[in-house]
Design an enzyme around this catalytic site. Structure first.
Site, short mmCIF file in Angstrom:
data_model
loop_
_atom_site.label_atom_id
_atom_site.label_comp_id
_atom_site.label_asym_id
_atom_site.label_seq_id
_atom_site.Cartn_x
_atom_site.Cartn_y
_atom_site.Cartn_z
N LYS A 45 1.36 4.28 -2.87
CA LYS A 45 1.15 5.82 -2.61
C LYS A 45 2.66 6.23 -3.21
O LYS A 45 2.59 7.50 -3.84
CB LYS A 45 1.30 5.95 -1.27
CG LYS A 45 -0.15 5.94 -0.58
CD LYS A 45 -0.22 5.76 0.82
CE LYS A 45 -1.47 5.40 1.42
NZ LYS A 45 -1.54 5.36 2.93
N ASP A 97 0.82 -1.14 -0.24
CA ASP A 97 0.10 -0.08 -0.07
C ASP A 97 0.84 1.38 0.01
O ASP A 97 0.59 2.11 -0.62
CB ASP A 97 -0.97 0.08 1.29
CG ASP A 97 -2.04 0.98 1.22
OD1 ASP A 97 -2.76 1.05 0.31
OD2 ASP A 97 -2.25 1.92 2.12
#
Ligand SMILES: NC(=O)c1ccc[n+]([C@@H]2O[C@H](COP(=O)([O-])OP(=O)(O)OC[C@H]3O[C@@H](n4cnc5c(N)ncnc54)[C@H](OP(=O)(O)O)[C@@H]3O)[C@@H](O)[C@H]2O)c1
Ligand SMILES: *[C@@H]1O[C@H](CO)[C@@H](O)[C@H](O)[C@H]1NC(C)=O
Ligand SMILES: *[C@@H]1O[C@H](CO)[C@@H](O)[C@H](O)[C@H]1NC(C)=O
Length: 413
Positions: free
Chosen positions: A276, A272
Site C-alpha cells: 500500500k 501488505d
C-alpha cells in the site's frame, strides 16, 4: 441504454460481493446513469452559457452536456484461478443474474467455475486458452463499446493480461495490489492512461484515499507527508497492546476474531502495508521499487514460515516477542506517546514499521481496526486532512470497486 461490459477476474470474498452488489444495484444504476453528448447551440457567441430550461443537465465548462441515460453493468466474463466463462456473444449478451447467482453459490462452496460449464449459454476456457480469449475480447470491445477489466484476484499472474488489455484500449479497475506493486515499467504502462484506471480499493478498501490524494495533487497543492495506519489487523494489535495485553494473546485473539490471515505472519511481516505504501508513493510521483521500502517485520526471520509451522509459531514463537513489545509500549507511554504500526512517506522516502506518535493526533487516538491516513500538504499544513474508517471487509472493498466502475462510465458508449 448505455452498456458497460465487464470481465471479473477473481471470485473470492470480494469478487462475489461485487457480483451481489451489481445485481442488487440494477435499478439504482439505471437511474444514476448519464451520458456526455456534444452540445452546440446552447452557448452564446461570447461563449457564455444561456439559460436553457429545456435541457435537463449541463456542464458549464465545456461544449458538452450531461443527459440522463440508463446505465447497465453487464458481466460478459468471469474467471477464477483455473478457468474463464464467457457470454456466448460478448457484443450482445451477458452472463445474466441467474448465472451470476450460480457463480456466487458455486464459488462460495469452494468449487471451480468449471462446474458451471453446462449451466446456461456460455463458453468455457482453461489456461492458456483463456488468456488468448481475453485478449481477443479486449481487442474487439476495447475500441468499440469499451470494456472494463476488474481484478479482484490476489494474484500477480494477472499483470501480463492487464498490461495487454490496457494497450488495447480497455479500462482497468483493481482491488488487487500486486499489478501496481511490481516493476516501475509495468506500473507506468498500467497508469499510462490515467482516466482508464481506478484502484481505490487497493488502499483503505472503500475509503476515498486515492481519489482524495488525486484531487489534492491535481490542484497543485504539494503533499509533504503521508502517515497512515493501513492494516486493520495491526491497528487492532497495536491498540490492544497499548492497554497492557501481551502481544501473543492479542495476536491469537485477532486470529480467532478472523481479523488476520490464516497465517498471522502474513500480516505481521508488514508486506501488505508495504504494498500500500508503494502504491501511495508512486501516486505521489516517487519513482521507487518495492525493495527500496524499509519494512519492519514484527517477528524475526528465525520464526518465519520456512522455519516453523503456524501452530509452532503461535504456541512457542509468539510469546518470546511479548517482552520487547511491552517495553516499547511502556517507553512510548512515558514519553506521552502511542505506538502505532504505520507507513510514513515524505521526501521520496518511504518507511513501514512501528513508530511513537503523539496521543493527541488522529493516529494516536486510533482504537481498534479502523484505517487512518493523515495527509499533510501546503493547504493541510498544521492540521492534516484525516481519512478514517473501516479499511477492510468484503462489502466495503467491493463497494469501492463498484464506485470505481461507475466513475468511468463516461468512457463507455
Ligand atoms: N478482503 C478485503 O478486505 C480486501 C480489502 C482490500 C483489498 N483486497 C484485495 O482484494 C483482492 C481479493 O481479495 P479476496 O479476499 O476476495 O481474495 P480471495 O478470497 O483469495 O479470492 C481470490 C480469487 O482470485 C482468484 N484467482 C487467483 N488467481 C487468479 C488468476 N490468475 N486469474 C483470475 N483469478 C484468479 C481465485 O480463484 P480460485 O477461486 O480458483 O482460488 C479466487 O477466486 C485481493 O487482491 C486483496 O488484497 C481485499
Ligand atoms: C470475506 O469473504 C470470505 C470468503 O467468503 C470469508 O471467509 C470472510 O469471512 C469474509 N470476510 C468478512 C470480513 O466478511
Ligand atoms: C521524514 O520522515 C522521517 C522518518 O519518519 C523523519 O525522520 C524526517 O524528519 C521526515 N522529514 C520531513 C521533512 O518531514
Amino acid at each position: 441504454m448505455k452498456r458497460i461490459p465487464l470481465i471479473l477476474m477473481g471470485c473470492g470474498g470480494v469478487g462475489r460481493q461485487l457480483l451481489e452488489h451489481i445485481v442488487s444495484c440494477r435499478d439504482l444504476h439505471a437511474k444514476q446513469g448519464s451520458c456526455l453528448v456534444q452540445c452546440s447551440g446552447y452557448y452564446s457567441s461570447s461563449g457564455a452559457i444561456q439559460a436553457a430550461r429545456d435541457v435537463p443537465f449541463r456542464i458549464a465548462t465545456s461544449g458538452v452536456q450531461l443527459i440522463p441515460k440508463e446505465v447497465s453493468l453487464q458481466v460478459v466474463g468471469v474467471c477464477d484461478s483455473k478457468s474463464l466463462l464467457v457470454a456466448s456473444d460478448v457484443f450482445t449478451r451477458e452472463l445474466d443474474d441467474n448465472f451470476l447467482r450460480e457463480v456466487i453459490r458455486v464459488k462460495s462452496n469452494g468449487s471451480s467455475l468449471l462446474t458451471l460449464r453446462s449451466f446456461g449459454e456460455c463458453r468455457v476456457y482453461s489456461n492458456p486458452e483463456s488468456t488468448r480469449e481475453i485478449t481477443d475480447i479486449a481487442g474487439l470491445l476495447g475500441k468499440s463499446t469499451g470494456l472494463a477489466f476488474v481484478d479482484c484476484s490476489a494474484s500477480s499472474e494477472t499483470i501480463g493480461v492487464l498490461n495487454r488489455v490496457v494497450d488495447l484500449g480497455c479500462c482497468v479497475v483493481l482491488a488487487n495490489k500486486k499489478p501496481l506493486t511490481s516493476s516501475l515499467e509495468e506500473f507506468d504502462n498500467l497508469v499510462s492512461q490515467p482516466r482508464r484506471i481506478r484502484h481505490e480499493s487497493t488502499v483503505g478498501a472503500g475509503l476515498p484515499i486515492i481519489s482524495s490524494l488525486n484531487r489534492i495533487i491535481s490542484s497543485g497543492d504539494p503533499i509533504r507527508r503521508l502517515i497512515g495506519s493501513l492494516s486493520g489487523t495491526l491497528g487492532y494489535v497495536m491498540s490492544e497492546v497499548e492497554d497492557g495485553k501481551p502481544f501473543s494473546q492479542v495476536v491469537k485473539a485477532a486470529k480467532s476474531l478472523g481479523y488476520t490471515e490464516p497465517d498471522p505472519r502474513d500480516d505481521l511481516s508488514g508486506t501488505d502495508v508495504g504494498r500500500k505504501a508503494l502504491i501511495l508513493s508512486r501516486l505521489l510521483g516517487y519513482r521507487i521499487e518495492m525493495d527500496s521500502i524499509k519494512i519492519e517485520s514484527l517477528y524475526p526471520e528465525n520464526m518465519g514460515p520456512n522455519v516453523m509451522s503456524v501452530e509452532d509459531f503461535l504456541a512457542d514463537g509468539l510469546p518470546l516477542l511479548d517482552k520487547d513489545i511491552q517495553e516499547r509500549v511502556t517507553r512510548a507511554s512515558s514519553n506521552g506517546n502511542a505506538l502505532r504500526y504505520v507507513c510514513v512517506i515524505n521526501d521520496s522516502r518511504c518507511e513501514v514499521g512501528i513508530q511513537e506518535l503523539p496521543k493527541d493526533t488522529a493516529l494516536g487516538r486510533l482504537r481498534g481496526s479502523d484505517n487512518v491516513l493523515e495527509i499533510y500538504s501546503r493547504c493541510y499544513n498544521e492540521q492534516p486532512m484525516v481519512l478514517q474508517g473501516a479499511g477492510a471487509g468484503n462489502d466495503t472493498t467491493a463497494a469501492g470497486v463498484l464506485a470505481d466502475i461507475l466513475d468511468i462510465q463516461d468512457l463507455f458508449s
